[in-house]
Design a protein around this motif. Structure first.
Motif, mmCIF file in Angstrom:
data_model
loop_
_atom_site.group_PDB
_atom_site.id
_atom_site.type_symbol
_atom_site.label_atom_id
_atom_site.label_comp_id
_atom_site.label_asym_id
_atom_site.label_seq_id
_atom_site.Cartn_x
_atom_site.Cartn_y
_atom_site.Cartn_z
ATOM 1 N N LEU A 128 40.373 44.958 44.851
ATOM 2 C CA LEU A 128 40.880 43.607 45.090
ATOM 3 C C LEU A 128 40.119 42.913 46.213
ATOM 4 O O LEU A 128 39.880 41.700 46.153
ATOM 5 C CB LEU A 128 42.379 43.674 45.417
ATOM 6 C CG LEU A 128 43.284 44.115 44.262
ATOM 7 C CD1 LEU A 128 44.726 44.242 44.734
ATOM 8 C CD2 LEU A 128 43.194 43.135 43.096
ATOM 9 N N VAL A 129 39.748 43.695 47.241
ATOM 10 C CA VAL A 129 38.954 43.106 48.328
ATOM 11 C C VAL A 129 37.646 42.545 47.782
ATOM 12 O O VAL A 129 37.246 41.415 48.107
ATOM 13 C CB VAL A 129 38.687 44.154 49.427
ATOM 14 C CG1 VAL A 129 37.595 43.663 50.381
ATOM 15 C CG2 VAL A 129 39.955 44.450 50.205
ATOM 16 N N PHE A 130 36.981 43.306 46.932
ATOM 17 C CA PHE A 130 35.725 42.830 46.359
ATOM 18 C C PHE A 130 35.952 41.740 45.321
ATOM 19 O O PHE A 130 35.064 40.929 45.067
ATOM 20 C CB PHE A 130 34.936 43.996 45.760
ATOM 21 C CG PHE A 130 34.068 44.700 46.759
ATOM 22 C CD1 PHE A 130 32.745 44.331 46.929
ATOM 23 C CD2 PHE A 130 34.592 45.702 47.551
ATOM 24 C CE1 PHE A 130 31.946 44.970 47.876
ATOM 25 C CE2 PHE A 130 33.806 46.341 48.497
ATOM 26 C CZ PHE A 130 32.476 45.972 48.667
ATOM 27 N N SER A 131 37.139 41.720 44.702
ATOM 28 C CA SER A 131 37.436 40.655 43.746
ATOM 29 C C SER A 131 37.507 39.298 44.432
ATOM 30 O O SER A 131 37.110 38.283 43.867
ATOM 31 C CB SER A 131 38.768 40.938 43.033
ATOM 32 O OG SER A 131 38.692 42.112 42.252
ATOM 33 N N PHE A 132 38.011 39.289 45.684
ATOM 34 C CA PHE A 132 38.217 38.021 46.376
ATOM 35 C C PHE A 132 37.174 37.736 47.459
ATOM 36 O O PHE A 132 36.940 36.567 47.800
ATOM 37 C CB PHE A 132 39.615 37.990 47.011
ATOM 38 C CG PHE A 132 40.737 37.956 46.018
ATOM 39 C CD1 PHE A 132 41.062 36.784 45.357
ATOM 40 C CD2 PHE A 132 41.461 39.092 45.728
ATOM 41 C CE1 PHE A 132 42.094 36.750 44.429
ATOM 42 C CE2 PHE A 132 42.492 39.075 44.805
ATOM 43 C CZ PHE A 132 42.813 37.890 44.152
ATOM 44 N N PHE A 133 36.565 38.791 48.003
ATOM 45 C CA PHE A 133 35.684 38.585 49.161
ATOM 46 C C PHE A 133 34.313 39.224 48.970
ATOM 47 O O PHE A 133 33.668 39.619 49.948
ATOM 48 C CB PHE A 133 36.340 39.154 50.429
ATOM 49 C CG PHE A 133 37.722 38.621 50.692
ATOM 50 C CD1 PHE A 133 37.909 37.330 51.126
ATOM 51 C CD2 PHE A 133 38.829 39.428 50.483
ATOM 52 C CE1 PHE A 133 39.184 36.827 51.364
ATOM 53 C CE2 PHE A 133 40.107 38.948 50.713
ATOM 54 C CZ PHE A 133 40.289 37.638 51.157
ATOM 55 N N ALA A 134 33.843 39.323 47.745
ATOM 56 C CA ALA A 134 32.563 39.982 47.480
ATOM 57 C C ALA A 134 31.409 39.313 48.220
ATOM 58 O O ALA A 134 30.468 39.981 48.658
ATOM 59 C CB ALA A 134 32.281 39.997 45.977
ATOM 60 N N SER A 135 31.489 38.016 48.385
ATOM 61 C CA SER A 135 30.389 37.289 49.022
ATOM 62 C C SER A 135 30.227 37.634 50.502
ATOM 63 O O SER A 135 29.198 37.331 51.108
ATOM 64 C CB SER A 135 30.610 35.776 48.883
ATOM 65 O OG SER A 135 31.818 35.385 49.509
#
Length: 414
Positions: free
Chosen positions: A60-67
């Motif tokens: 979920l962290v990478f789903s929302f904050f991948a950038s």
């Protein structure tokens, strides 16, 4: 270009094997922990919840904050989490047996961070490497995990037999070698350009991604419920010795999973048909495992679940890429979140059902009338309930086929 990424591919494949090692340690030792430390089946099932829950958080962290992440640096550091997790898992319960469960949780949490990063990042790395047949390369990556399970289960079972269950920590500690080597490979590997990427905009694309995430949830539950409990189910419910339960159960399950993924990597074409056959076959296998009074049939059903569930997780990624080409990191993270949610719910459900049967008077009475122990009846009932996951997959695929047929014109392949 192809030659320059050979080490990167090797590191990714070894990452898949490392994922297998940290995923298999707990289920292989469930009964050892139960007997040695008196840990209940519910708490053992919670280890799977913690393991896949943290993976889900990483997803979920990478789903929302991948950038906000440097993908290459994160991939290079991933094996170190596995090293730390296995170290704590193997050493601290022995040094502090009164707090054994606490340290098992700590080791599980650290390992699950490594597992979550592997799931989120290795697939987009492989997808970004130029290849003649990208979907076959994706299947090879997931084949490495399956063959890794075969090796980890077989070697671990033999080491437990050699050292004795009371020295389980020696077996566990040896698996630190894998992430240490993987760290060295990643540290010296070159990486392709990996877009952090976001999911496609628009209600059609969003709904389509969510359908894939829901199906991979079902795939994760179907695969990991059997993976986590196959050995204990065959020992308790079917009556096989632990060594046979591990080698003929979990190892053969992984072997057939590896066969399924390898066959698709070499010859696979119709991913939708492969997914449909997978959920149908897995549904039948769960039914036979739960209901058959013949131990050999239950064993065969358990291991063949590996073959039929082989492509449910990687196949969903391939299907998602087929519908939404060049997706980037975020959609892969969303798919990993769906798979880990299913992988967490399924095994925990089995543990809760078994513990419920151990304390319920009606269940104890029913087990006695059936000439079974409450534990045996609980295991069989839990497997029967778990058959609902692949059955739901059959129904969902039928809907997805109609849905994507309608959406084809709105979201054409690029």
């Amino acid at each position: 270009m192809e030659h320059s990424y050979r080490r990167t591919r090797s590191a990714c494949y070894l990452g898949g094997i490392t994922l297998a090692a940290v995923s298999c340690l707990s289920p292989l030792l469930f009964l050892t922990f139960h007997d040695t430390y008196g840990i209940s089946y519910t708490l053992l099932g919670l280890l799977a919840v913690f393991f896949y829950g943290i993976q889900l958080s990483v997803d979920l962290v990478f789903s929302f904050f991948a950038s906000h992440f440097d993908v290459c640096k994160t991939v290079r550091l991933t094996p170190l989490f596995a090293v730390f997790g296995i170290l704590v898992y193997a050493v601290c319960p022995v040094l502090f047996p009164e707090q054994a469960y606490f340290w098992l949780v700590v080791g599980t949490l650290a390992s699950s961070v490594a597992a979550g990063l592997c799931e989120v990042l290795l697939s987009p790395v492989i997808a970004a490497i130029p290849a003649d047949n990208p979907e076959h390369e994706m299947s090879k990556l997931h084949s490495a995990y399956a063959w890794g399970v075969v090796g980890v289960v077989t070697v671990s079972t033999l080491l437990l037999k050699l050292f004795g269950p009371e020295r389980w920590y020696l077996m566990a500690g040896l698996w630190m070698i894998l992430p240490l080597v993987d760290f060295i490979l990643f540290a010296t590997a070159s990486f392709p350009e990996i877009p952090n990427g976001t999911a496609r905009k628009g209600s059609g694309a969003s709904r389509g991604m969510l359908l894939c995430a829901l199906f991979i949830f079902i795939g994760g539950a179907t695969e990991l419920t059997m993976t986590q409990w196959c050995s204990s189910f065959l020992e308790c419910a079917v009556g096989l010795p632990k060594v046979l339960g591990d080698i003929l159960g979990l190892a053969l399950f992984a072997f057939f999973m590896g066969v399924g993924r390898t066959l698709y990597a070499r010859r696979g074409k119709n991913i939708f048909g492969t997914l449909r056959r997978g959920v149908l076959g897995a549904f039948l296998c769960y039914l036979v495992a739960a209901l058959s009074p013949i131990p050999v049939l239950s064993l065969v059903a358990c291991v063949l679940t590996g073959f039929f569930s082989a492509m449910l997780w990687p196949g969903t990624l391939i299907y998602m890429e087929e519908k939404y080409p060049n997706p980037g990191v975020v959609p892969f993270a969303l798919m990993a979140a769906g798979g880990d949610a299913g992988a967490s719910l399924g095994p925990q459900m089995v543990g809760a059902v078994v513990d419920g049967f151990l304390t319920n008077e009606w269940a104890i009475s029913l087990a006695s009338r059936l000439s079974l122990s409450p534990e045996q009846l609980g295991m069989k009932t839990a497997m029967l309930i778990a058959a609902l996951f692949p059955l739901a997959g059959v129904l969902l695929l039928s809907y997805m086929k109609r849905y994507y047929a309608k959406q084809e014109k709105l979201f054409p392949k690029s």
